[in-house]
Design a protein around this motif. Structure first.
Motif, PDB file in Angstrom:
ATOM      1  N   ALA A 276      54.827 -10.318 -59.976  1.00 34.22           N
ATOM      2  CA  ALA A 276      54.748  -9.330 -58.691  1.00 34.22           C
ATOM      3  C   ALA A 276      53.712  -9.287 -57.884  1.00 34.22           C
ATOM      4  CB  ALA A 276      55.074  -8.164 -59.437  1.00 34.22           C
ATOM      5  N   ALA A 277      53.901  -9.044 -56.604  1.00 39.08           N
ATOM      6  CA  ALA A 277      52.688  -9.250 -55.588  1.00 39.08           C
ATOM      7  C   ALA A 277      53.417  -8.500 -54.277  1.00 39.08           C
ATOM      8  CB  ALA A 277      52.571 -10.700 -55.314  1.00 39.08           C
ATOM      9  N   ILE A 278      52.248  -8.139 -53.390  1.00 46.36           N
ATOM     10  CA  ILE A 278      52.571  -7.458 -52.045  1.00 46.36           C
ATOM     11  C   ILE A 278      52.798  -8.892 -51.317  1.00 46.36           C
ATOM     12  CG2 ILE A 278      51.653  -6.428 -50.123  1.00 46.36           C
ATOM     13  CD1 ILE A 278      49.875  -4.823 -52.349  1.00 46.36           C
ATOM     14  N   ALA A 279      53.901  -8.857 -50.442  1.00 51.86           N
ATOM     15  CA  ALA A 279      54.414  -9.871 -49.758  1.00 51.86           C
ATOM     16  C   ALA A 279      55.630  -9.629 -48.804  1.00 51.86           C
ATOM     17  CB  ALA A 279      54.821 -11.190 -50.573  1.00 51.86           C
ATOM     18  N   ASP A 280      55.888 -10.489 -47.959  1.00 51.16           N
ATOM     19  CA  ASP A 280      57.061 -10.520 -46.946  1.00 51.16           C
ATOM     20  C   ASP A 280      58.256 -10.211 -47.888  1.00 51.16           C
ATOM     21  OD1 ASP A 280      59.398 -10.701 -45.310  1.00 51.16           O
ATOM     22  OD2 ASP A 280      58.489 -12.405 -44.219  1.00 51.16           O
ATOM     23  N   PRO A 281      59.044  -8.980 -47.883  1.00 51.64           N
ATOM     24  CA  PRO A 281      60.098  -8.704 -48.636  1.00 51.64           C
ATOM     25  C   PRO A 281      61.206  -9.675 -48.660  1.00 51.64           C
ATOM     26  CG  PRO A 281      60.070  -7.116 -47.020  1.00 51.64           C
ATOM     27  CD  PRO A 281      58.903  -7.878 -46.980  1.00 51.64           C
ATOM     28  N   ARG A 282      61.360 -10.436 -47.227  1.00 53.76           N
ATOM     29  CA  ARG A 282      62.474 -11.476 -47.037  1.00 53.76           C
ATOM     30  C   ARG A 282      62.224 -12.567 -47.913  1.00 53.76           C
ATOM     31  NH1 ARG A 282      61.555 -11.480 -40.673  1.00 53.76           N
ATOM     32  NH2 ARG A 282      59.434 -11.651 -41.656  1.00 53.76           N
ATOM     33  N   LEU A 283      61.063 -12.973 -48.300  1.00 58.03           N
ATOM     34  CA  LEU A 283      60.704 -13.769 -49.333  1.00 58.03           C
ATOM     35  C   LEU A 283      61.575 -13.704 -50.817  1.00 58.03           C
ATOM     36  CD1 LEU A 283      59.598 -16.432 -50.532  1.00 58.03           C
ATOM     37  CD2 LEU A 283      57.200 -15.371 -50.524  1.00 58.03           C
ATOM     38  N   ASP A 284      61.152 -12.409 -50.955  1.00 59.14           N
ATOM     39  CA  ASP A 284      61.591 -11.870 -52.543  1.00 59.14           C
ATOM     40  C   ASP A 284      63.308 -11.820 -52.144  1.00 59.14           C
ATOM     41  OD1 ASP A 284      61.318 -11.256 -54.819  1.00 59.14           O
ATOM     42  OD2 ASP A 284      61.441  -9.021 -54.476  1.00 59.14           O
ATOM     43  N   LEU A 285      63.852 -11.343 -51.059  1.00 58.24           N
ATOM     44  CA  LEU A 285      65.281 -11.401 -51.083  1.00 58.24           C
ATOM     45  C   LEU A 285      65.837 -12.524 -51.016  1.00 58.24           C
ATOM     46  CD1 LEU A 285      67.514  -9.459 -50.578  1.00 58.24           C
ATOM     47  CD2 LEU A 285      67.188  -9.630 -48.073  1.00 58.24           C
ATOM     48  N   ALA A 286      65.251 -13.693 -50.361  1.00 56.01           N
ATOM     49  CA  ALA A 286      65.675 -15.176 -50.403  1.00 56.01           C
ATOM     50  C   ALA A 286      65.643 -15.568 -51.863  1.00 56.01           C
ATOM     51  CB  ALA A 286      64.893 -15.871 -49.564  1.00 56.01           C
ATOM     52  N   LEU A 287      64.841 -15.363 -52.878  1.00 53.42           N
ATOM     53  CA  LEU A 287      64.915 -15.454 -54.103  1.00 53.42           C
ATOM     54  C   LEU A 287      66.119 -14.630 -54.858  1.00 53.42           C
ATOM     55  CD1 LEU A 287      61.073 -15.550 -54.941  1.00 53.42           C
ATOM     56  CD2 LEU A 287      62.686 -17.718 -55.181  1.00 53.42           C
ATOM     57  N   VAL A 288      66.053 -13.453 -54.669  1.00 51.93           N
ATOM     58  CA  VAL A 288      67.271 -12.818 -55.165  1.00 51.93           C
ATOM     59  C   VAL A 288      68.548 -13.048 -54.945  1.00 51.93           C
ATOM     60  CG1 VAL A 288      68.619 -10.353 -55.211  1.00 51.93           C
ATOM     61  CG2 VAL A 288      65.806 -10.626 -55.148  1.00 51.93           C
TER      62      VAL A 288
ATOM     63  N   LEU B  68      66.903  -9.991 -37.664  1.00 51.66           N
ATOM     64  CA  LEU B  68      65.430 -10.241 -37.913  1.00 51.66           C
ATOM     65  C   LEU B  68      65.301 -10.436 -39.503  1.00 51.66           C
ATOM     66  CD1 LEU B  68      62.271 -10.032 -37.153  1.00 51.66           C
ATOM     67  CD2 LEU B  68      62.621  -7.609 -37.751  1.00 51.66           C
ATOM     68  N   TRP B  69      65.719  -9.941 -40.321  1.00 54.41           N
ATOM     69  CA  TRP B  69      65.928 -10.014 -41.670  1.00 54.41           C
ATOM     70  C   TRP B  69      66.782 -11.433 -42.297  1.00 54.41           C
ATOM     71  CZ3 TRP B  69      63.934  -7.333 -46.018  1.00 54.41           C
ATOM     72  CH2 TRP B  69      63.089  -6.363 -45.657  1.00 54.41           C
ATOM     73  N   LEU B  70      67.700 -11.505 -41.372  1.00 57.34           N
ATOM     74  CA  LEU B  70      68.634 -12.835 -41.852  1.00 57.34           C
ATOM     75  C   LEU B  70      67.719 -14.078 -41.500  1.00 57.34           C
ATOM     76  CD1 LEU B  70      71.178 -14.268 -43.062  1.00 57.34           C
ATOM     77  CD2 LEU B  70      72.070 -13.770 -40.700  1.00 57.34           C
ATOM     78  N   ASP B  71      67.360 -14.167 -40.157  1.00 57.61           N
ATOM     79  CA  ASP B  71      66.611 -15.108 -39.941  1.00 57.61           C
ATOM     80  C   ASP B  71      65.312 -15.436 -40.694  1.00 57.61           C
ATOM     81  OD1 ASP B  71      67.933 -15.549 -37.606  1.00 57.61           O
ATOM     82  OD2 ASP B  71      66.762 -14.570 -36.354  1.00 57.61           O
ATOM     83  N   GLY B  72      64.604 -14.317 -41.105  1.00 51.18           N
ATOM     84  CA  GLY B  72      63.503 -14.600 -42.063  1.00 51.18           C
ATOM     85  C   GLY B  72      63.916 -14.960 -43.398  1.00 51.18           C
TER      86      GLY B  72
ATOM     87  N   PRO C 208      56.699 -20.031 -42.497  1.00 47.12           N
ATOM     88  CA  PRO C 208      57.640 -20.110 -41.419  1.00 47.12           C
ATOM     89  C   PRO C 208      57.146 -19.287 -40.473  1.00 47.12           C
ATOM     90  CG  PRO C 208      58.523 -18.482 -42.950  1.00 47.12           C
ATOM     91  CD  PRO C 208      57.371 -19.135 -43.476  1.00 47.12           C
ATOM     92  N   HIS C 209      57.346 -19.744 -39.206  1.00 49.89           N
ATOM     93  CA  HIS C 209      56.916 -18.931 -37.931  1.00 49.89           C
ATOM     94  C   HIS C 209      57.965 -17.886 -37.824  1.00 49.89           C
ATOM     95  CE1 HIS C 209      53.606 -21.543 -37.439  1.00 49.89           C
ATOM     96  NE2 HIS C 209      54.362 -22.584 -37.405  1.00 49.89           N
ATOM     97  N   ILE C 210      57.901 -16.740 -38.054  1.00 49.86           N
ATOM     98  CA  ILE C 210      59.034 -15.798 -37.939  1.00 49.86           C
ATOM     99  C   ILE C 210      58.384 -14.434 -37.535  1.00 49.86           C
ATOM    100  CG2 ILE C 210      60.845 -16.722 -39.352  1.00 49.86           C
ATOM    101  CD1 ILE C 210      59.891 -15.259 -41.729  1.00 49.86           C
ATOM    102  N   ASP C 211      59.105 -13.490 -36.986  1.00 49.07           N
ATOM    103  CA  ASP C 211      58.490 -12.500 -36.404  1.00 49.07           C
ATOM    104  C   ASP C 211      58.203 -11.439 -37.967  1.00 49.07           C
ATOM    105  OD1 ASP C 211      59.100 -12.669 -33.922  1.00 49.07           O
ATOM    106  OD2 ASP C 211      61.160 -11.707 -33.972  1.00 49.07           O
ATOM    107  N   SER C 212      56.995 -10.810 -37.627  1.00 52.06           N
ATOM    108  CA  SER C 212      56.478 -10.291 -39.125  1.00 52.06           C
ATOM    109  C   SER C 212      57.186  -8.728 -39.453  1.00 52.06           C
ATOM    110  CB  SER C 212      54.809  -9.834 -38.999  1.00 52.06           C
ATOM    111  OG  SER C 212      54.699  -9.049 -37.702  1.00 52.06           O
ATOM    112  N   ILE C 213      57.364  -8.293 -40.473  1.00 53.25           N
ATOM    113  CA  ILE C 213      57.819  -7.038 -40.826  1.00 53.25           C
ATOM    114  C   ILE C 213      56.830  -6.451 -41.721  1.00 53.25           C
ATOM    115  CG2 ILE C 213      60.290  -7.521 -40.473  1.00 53.25           C
ATOM    116  CD1 ILE C 213      60.405  -7.902 -43.513  1.00 53.25           C
ATOM    117  N   PRO C 214      56.873  -5.311 -42.100  1.00 55.88           N
ATOM    118  CA  PRO C 214      55.669  -4.734 -42.983  1.00 55.88           C
ATOM    119  C   PRO C 214      56.073  -5.384 -44.531  1.00 55.88           C
ATOM    120  CG  PRO C 214      56.979  -2.865 -41.711  1.00 55.88           C
ATOM    121  CD  PRO C 214      57.550  -4.100 -41.447  1.00 55.88           C
TER     122      PRO C 214
END
Length: 293
Positions: free
Chosen positions: A202-214, A240-244, A168-174
Motif C-alpha cells: 500500500a502507498a499513496i499514488a495515482d489511483p488510476r495505477l491501482d485501478l489498472a491493476l484491479v 480522464l480516468w480511462l486514458d490514465g 506516462p505523460h497524462i493529466d494529473s489527478i489527486p
C-alpha cells in the motif's frame, strides 16, 4: 503444515521471539500459512483463544522494498473504515495483526461491482490521516531491476524495462491511498462484509495505477470497469480516468514482469520465470496497442 508448539514455531521462524513479551502466556497453537508470495506468515492462537497473524520482516521484504512499519501505519490509519485487519503490534522483526474469520472468494463468489466498491472506498480515504511517502513508479521498477544484478541484461526483459521505465505523460489527478494488490485472493468475505488483507504494498499514488491493476486482476473489460468505478465514486471525467488507466497498463505489466523475475532469482521456482515470460510476451504482443506517452 500442522500446528506446532510455540517453541517449535520459534525454531522454524526465529522472528516469532519478538512476541515473547507481547503474550502473557505462550500461544497454544502456531502454524505456517500457505499461499502468499512475499509474506510467509504464521497463524497464532493465544491462550485465551484469540487468533492472530504474524507477518515477519525478512530478506524478502528488503528485496521487494516492503516495510512492516508502513503496513502497520496504514492499517492503524484506516481502522475507522473497518476494512482491514486490526494491527496489534509491530517491531523490527515483524507485524502482528488480527486473524479475520471468513473465506477467500473465487471469481464466482464476488462480482466486479463489489471489488470496485472496495477500491473506491480505499481511494476515497483522506490522506491527512497518513504520513506515507508518495509512491515512485521509477524508484520501484529500478529497485526490482537492480535487484536482479544484471542477470537478465541484454534480453527482451531489459528492452521492455527500458521502454516502459518512465511514467506516462497524462493529466494529473489527486493522489490517493492505493492497495496495489487488490485481487480476490486478498479479500476475506464473512458476516455480509468484505475485508482486505495483505497491505504490504500500500502507498499513496495515482489511483488510476491501482485501478489498472484491479481491473487486470479481475480480468474484466477495462473500459467498462473504469465506467463502473467512476459511477461508484460519482466521477464525471471518465475519459480522464480511462486514458490514465490505459497509459498505466503496460507499465503495470512491466512492473509485474520484473517482480516475477526477482521472485525467480530469490526462490529459483520456474513458475515465477514462466509468469515473467507471460508478461513479457503480453507486452511484446500488444505493444503496438499503446503509445509510449
Amino acid at each position: 503444515m500442522t500446528s506446532v508448539s510455540w517453541q517449535q514455531a520459534k525454531l522454524l521462524e526465529p522472528s516469532l521471539s519478538a512476541l515473547d513479551g507481547f503474550f502473557a502466556l505462550p500461544p497454544v497453537r502456531a502454524h505456517a500459512l500457505t499461499g502468499g508470495l512475499t509474506n510467509r506468515c504464521w497463524r497464532l492462537v493465544s491462550s485465551d483463544g484469540l487468533e492472530y497473524v504474524w507477518r515477519p520482516t525478512s530478506q524478502i521484504c528488503e528485496a521487494f522494498a516492503i516495510s512492516r512499519h508502513e503496513e502497520y501505519q496504514v492499517l492503524t490509519a484506516i481502522s475507522p473504515l473497518n476494512l482491514g485487519p486490526k494491527a496489534v503490534f509491530v517491531d523490527e522483526q515483524g507485524l502482528l495483526v488480527e486473524w479475520l474469520t471468513g473465506y477467500t472468494p473465487t471469481h464466482s463468489d464476488i462480482n466486479i461491482d463489489q471489488i470496485l466498491a472496495v477500491a473506491a472506498e480505499i481511494h476515497g480515504y483522506p490522506l491527512t490521516s497518513l504520513t506515507l511517502g508518495t509512491f515512485s513508479y521509477l524508484a520501484k521498477v529500478d529497485h526490482y531491476w537492480y535487484g536482479l544484478n544484471g542477470e537478465f541484461s541484454g534480453t527482451e526483459f531489459e528492452a521492455l524495462y527500458r521502454k516502459w521505465r518512465s511514467e506516462p505523460h497524462i493529466d494529473s489527478i489527486p493522489l490517493a491511498l492505493c492497495h496495489f494488490d487488490l485481487g480476490s485472493y486478498n479479500l476475506v468475505c464473512g458476516d455480509n462484509e468484505i475485508k482486505v488483507i495483505d497491505w504490504e504494498y500500500a502507498a499513496i499514488a495515482d489511483p488510476r495505477l491501482d485501478l489498472a491493476l484491479v481491473l487486470q486482476l479481475a480480468d474484466v473489460s477495462i473500459e467498462q470497469g473504469v465506467i463502473q468505478y467512476c459511477q461508484a465514486r460519482q466521477i464525471e471525467e471518465v475519459t480522464l480516468w480511462l486514458d490514465g488507466v490505459l497509459a498505466w497498463i503496460p507499465r503495470t505489466r512491466m512492473m509485474a514482469m520484473l517482480w516475477y523475475l526477482l521472485a525467480y532469482k530469490l526462490w529459483g521456482d520456474e513458475q515465477y520465470l514462466h509468469s515473467a515470460d507471460e508478461f513479457k510476451d503480453l507486452l511484446c504482443m500488444e505493444d503496438h496497442c499503446f503509445e509510449n506517452r
